[in-house]
Design a protein around this motif. Structure first.
Motif, PDB file in Angstrom:
ATOM      1  N   ALA A  51       0.814  -1.218   0.000  1.00  0.00           N
ATOM      2  CA  ALA A  51       0.000   0.000   0.000  1.00  0.00           C
ATOM      3  C   ALA A  51       0.851   1.275   0.000  1.00  0.00           C
ATOM      4  O   ALA A  51       0.319   2.375  -0.109  1.00  0.00           O
ATOM      5  CB  ALA A  51      -0.909  -0.009   1.230  1.00  0.00           C
ATOM      6  N   LEU A  52       2.158   1.117   0.141  1.00  0.00           N
ATOM      7  CA  LEU A  52       3.013   2.310   0.312  1.00  0.00           C
ATOM      8  C   LEU A  52       3.763   2.695  -0.956  1.00  0.00           C
ATOM      9  O   LEU A  52       4.451   3.718  -0.990  1.00  0.00           O
ATOM     10  CB  LEU A  52       4.058   2.043   1.418  1.00  0.00           C
ATOM     11  N   LEU A  53       3.654   1.868  -2.012  1.00  0.00           N
ATOM     12  CA  LEU A  53       4.568   2.000  -3.154  1.00  0.00           C
ATOM     13  C   LEU A  53       4.579   3.382  -3.793  1.00  0.00           C
ATOM     14  O   LEU A  53       5.609   3.834  -4.281  1.00  0.00           O
ATOM     15  CB  LEU A  53       4.234   0.941  -4.216  1.00  0.00           C
ATOM     16  N   LYS A  54       3.422   4.070  -3.793  1.00  0.00           N
ATOM     17  CA  LYS A  54       3.362   5.361  -4.491  1.00  0.00           C
ATOM     18  C   LYS A  54       3.757   6.522  -3.580  1.00  0.00           C
ATOM     19  O   LYS A  54       3.877   7.656  -4.047  1.00  0.00           O
ATOM     20  CB  LYS A  54       1.947   5.583  -5.035  1.00  0.00           C
ATOM     21  N   ARG A  55       3.930   6.262  -2.300  1.00  0.00           N
ATOM     22  CA  ARG A  55       4.227   7.363  -1.371  1.00  0.00           C
ATOM     23  C   ARG A  55       5.667   7.835  -1.500  1.00  0.00           C
ATOM     24  O   ARG A  55       6.528   7.118  -1.987  1.00  0.00           O
ATOM     25  CB  ARG A  55       3.998   6.897   0.070  1.00  0.00           C
ATOM     26  N   LYS A  56       5.891   9.055  -1.018  1.00  0.00           N
ATOM     27  CA  LYS A  56       7.250   9.582  -0.894  1.00  0.00           C
ATOM     28  C   LYS A  56       7.719   9.309   0.547  1.00  0.00           C
ATOM     29  O   LYS A  56       6.881   9.188   1.453  1.00  0.00           O
ATOM     30  CB  LYS A  56       7.256  11.093  -1.163  1.00  0.00           C
ATOM     31  N   PRO A  57       9.036   9.218   0.768  1.00  0.00           N
ATOM     32  CA  PRO A  57       9.535   8.905   2.111  1.00  0.00           C
ATOM     33  C   PRO A  57       8.985   9.805   3.225  1.00  0.00           C
ATOM     34  O   PRO A  57       8.779   9.348   4.340  1.00  0.00           O
ATOM     35  CB  PRO A  57      11.046   9.073   1.966  1.00  0.00           C
ATOM     36  N   ASP A  58       8.711  11.103   2.909  1.00  0.00           N
ATOM     37  CA  ASP A  58       8.216  11.976   3.990  1.00  0.00           C
ATOM     38  C   ASP A  58       6.758  11.695   4.347  1.00  0.00           C
ATOM     39  O   ASP A  58       6.210  12.308   5.256  1.00  0.00           O
ATOM     40  CB  ASP A  58       8.425  13.462   3.631  1.00  0.00           C
ATOM     41  N   GLN A  59       6.131  10.750   3.624  1.00  0.00           N
ATOM     42  CA  GLN A  59       4.758  10.389   3.966  1.00  0.00           C
ATOM     43  C   GLN A  59       4.707   9.052   4.714  1.00  0.00           C
ATOM     44  O   GLN A  59       3.646   8.447   4.808  1.00  0.00           O
ATOM     45  CB  GLN A  59       3.913  10.282   2.689  1.00  0.00           C
ATOM     46  N   LEU A  60       5.863   8.581   5.201  1.00  0.00           N
ATOM     47  CA  LEU A  60       5.924   7.283   5.881  1.00  0.00           C
ATOM     48  C   LEU A  60       6.127   7.483   7.373  1.00  0.00           C
ATOM     49  O   LEU A  60       6.775   8.438   7.795  1.00  0.00           O
ATOM     50  CB  LEU A  60       7.092   6.449   5.335  1.00  0.00           C
TER      51      LEU A  60
END
Lengths: 228, 231
Positions: free
Chosen positions: B120-129
Motif C-alpha cells: 500500500a506504500l509504493l506510491k508514497r514519498k519517504p516523507d509520507q511514511l
C-alpha cells in the motif's frame, strides 16, 4: 518592440543570445569543477580554487586582453581556429566566450554550494546499493540540488548578460555582431544626445538583471523550505 | 561465514577486531561508542581499515596483505542504516528498485513487497511514511539489491513500541524465509534475542566474546536478576 529603436533591439537580442550561449557552454565544465571541489579532496585543490576565481578578481580588461592574446588572430589557439574557419575574435562567439569566462567563477561557487547541500550519506547509501559515481550523480546528487543549480544558472546568466570589460577588449564593438547591450549603452553615453537611449537601455538591463536574480532568490528560498 | 580481522583508527578511537563466526545471523552487541557501527561500515566499505582482512562467506572484501579493497558499489551488501537514508525525491517503489533497476527475477520484487507489507506504500514519498514504515522500506531496498549479505544497523532504534513490534515481526519473517548471512548491530538485548543466532559482545573497540544466543539470553537474565538479589 516599438518603444526600443532597431539598433537597441538588436543589441538586446544579441546580449540575450551571447548570455545564453555563454551560460550553456560554461555549465558542463562548471558542474565538473564544482563537483570536484564539493566531493573530492586532492592535492592542488587550493590552487584550483584560486585559479577558478581569477576572472572574478582580475580587472575584466586583463581577462579580455589574455583572451585576445590566446584566441585572437595571432594567438596560439586563435591561429588554429582561423585555419579551421572557426575564428571567434571580433565575432559574437568571442563575446560569448568572454561572457562565459567571466560568469564561470560565479557558476562554480553557486553549483558547489548546491552540491554541498546534498547529504553525503544519501550518496553513500546509493553506493552500497551498487550505483556507480555517474548514477549517483545523475540520480541522487543532481535532482536533490536542482533548485540551487537553476539558481546558479540564473545568476551566471545575469552576470554574462552584463559583461562589458572583457568583451569590449576581446571582440570590440561591431554592431549586430559584438555590440552587446552594455557596450551599446556605453557608446550612447559617449555620443552627444544619447542620454535618452542610454536611459532606455539602463531600464532594460535593470529589468533583465532583476528578473534573473529574483528568480534565483525565489528558487533558493523554495530549496530552503523544501529541506526537512 | 563471517571472518573479520582488522584494525581501524578514527580520531582517538581505535577499533581492533578479530572475529570469526559461522552464525547465519550475528549480532554485534555493546554500549554505544564501542565500535559496532564502525565495524559495520568497515564491512560495507564506507570506512577503510588501516590493515587486516574482511571476508564474508569466502568473499574477501578487504585484505591489506593481498591489496584487495572491493569498492563499496561492488561489495553487494544490503546495508540498512540507522538513519534509514531513503532517497527523499523518489517514491517508495523507486527507492525499492534503486539497487536493481532491472532485476533478474521480477517476482522477487513482489515477494519482498509482500514479506515486508509494503504494497500500500509504493506510491508514497519517504516523507509520507511513519518511522516503522520507513525502516521496512529501507530493509526492502537493501534486500532487493540482491545482496550476498545483509547489514542492519540498529533496525529498531528510534521507533515507538508498536513500530518496534511491527519491524521486529518482519525481521523474524525475513530470517525464516531467506537464508541470508546477516550482521545486526544492536545495544538492546530483546532485539538480539529475537533475531540473532550468535552474539559478539564488544567493548571499547575490542571483541570480548562470542556466545550462542541461548547462552547470551541466560547471561542477560542473570545480569537482570543479580542487582535485585544483591539487595
Amino acid at each position: 518592440m516599438a518603444w526600443l529603436p532597431y539598433d537597441e533591439t538588436i543589441a538586446l537580442l544579441l546580449s540575450l543570445k551571447v548570455a545564453a550561449a555563454a551560460t550553456l557552454c560554461a555549465l558542463p565544465p562548471a558542474v565538473g569543477c564544482a563537483w570536484l571541489l564539493a566531493r573530492r579532496r586532492f592535492i592542488g585543490m587550493p590552487l584550483l580554487e584560486t585559479a577558478l576565481l581569477l576572472p572574478l578578481i582580475l580587472p575584466p580588461v586583463v581577462t579580455g586582453y589574455v583572451l585576445l592574446q590566446v584566441f585572437g588572430h595571432r594567438g596560439a589557439i586563435g591561429r588554429a581556429l582561423d585555419a579551421l574557419h572557426l575564428a571567434i575574435a571580433f565575432r559574437w562567439t568571442g563575446a560569448a566566450l568572454a561572457a562565459g569566462v567571466m560568469a564561470f567563477p560565479l557558476l562554480v561557487v553557486a553549483l558547489r554550494a548546491a552540491f554541498e547541500s546534498v547529504d553525503r550519506k544519501l550518496e553513500q547509501a546509493a553506493a552500497t546499493l551498487g550505483a556507480n559515481a555517474w548514477r549517483i550523480f545523475f540520480g541522487i546528487t543532481l535532482p536533490l540540488s536542482l533548485r540551487g543549480l537553476v539558481a546558479g544558472i540564473a545568476l551566471a546568466f545575469a552576470r554574462a548578460f552584463g559583461e562589458f570589460g572583457a568583451t569590449i577588449t576581446f571582440v570590440s564593438s561591431i554592431p549586430g555582431e559584438t555590440r552587446t547591450l552594455p557596450i551599446a549603452l556605453y557608446e550612447l553615453l559617449e555620443t552627444p544626445g544619447g542620454e535618452s537611449g542610454a536611459l532606455r537601455l539602463t531600464w532594460v538591463a535593470v529589468i533583465v538583471a532583476l528578473a534573473a536574480t529574483l528568480g534565483a532568490a525565489l528558487l533558493r528560498q523554495r530549496a530552503r523550505e523544501a529541506e526537512p | 561465514m563471517i571472518d573479520l580481522d582488522f584494525a581501524l583508527t578514527r580520531g582517538e578511537f581505535s577499533l581492533q577486531l578479530v572475529l570469526r563466526s559461522e552464525a547465519r545471523t550475528l549480532a554485534l552487541f555493546g554500549d554505544s561508542g564501542c565500535g559496532k557501527t564502525s565495524t559495520l561500515h568497515a564491512i560495507a566499505g564506507l570506512l577503510k581499515p588501516a590493515r587486516g582482512r574482511i571476508a564474508l562467506d569466502e568473499h574477501a572484501l578487504f585484505d591489506s596483505h593481498l591489496r584487495i579493497d572491493v569498492p563499496v558499489a561492488q561489495r553487494k551488501l544490503g546495508v540498512v542504516f540507522q538513519d534509514v537514508r531513503l532517497f527523499p525525491h523518489l517514491s517508495v517503489r523507486d527507492n525499492l528498485c534503486y539497487g536493481a533497476p532491472r532485476p533478474r527475477d521480477p517476482s522477487h520484487f513482489h515477494d519482498v513487497v509482500q514479506l515486508l507489507g509494503l504494497g500500500a506504500l509504493l506510491k508514497r514519498k519517504p516523507d509520507q511514511l511513519s518511522g516503522g514504515q520507513a525502516r521496512r522500506v529501507a530493509i526492502g531496498r537493501a534486500l532487493l539489491s540482491e545482496p550476498l549479505a545483509l547489514l542492519l544497523d540498529e533496525p529498531l532504534s528510534n521507533l515507538h513500541c508498536e513500530a518496534r513490534a511491527e519491524v521486529l515481526e518482519h525481521l523474524r519473517g525475513l530470517k525464516r524465509e531467506l537464508a541470508l548471512t546477516t550482521i545486526l548491530v544492536s545495544h538492546q538485548a530483546d532485539e538480539v534475542l529475537s533475531i540473532a543466532d550468535a552474539v559478539a559482545l564488544m567493548e571499547d573497540g575490542r571483541l570480548r566474546s562470542i556466545l550462542p544466543v541461548a547462552q547470551f539470553g541466560r547471561e542477560q537474565r542473570f545480569a537482570m536478576r543479580a542487582p535485585a538479589e544483591a539487595r
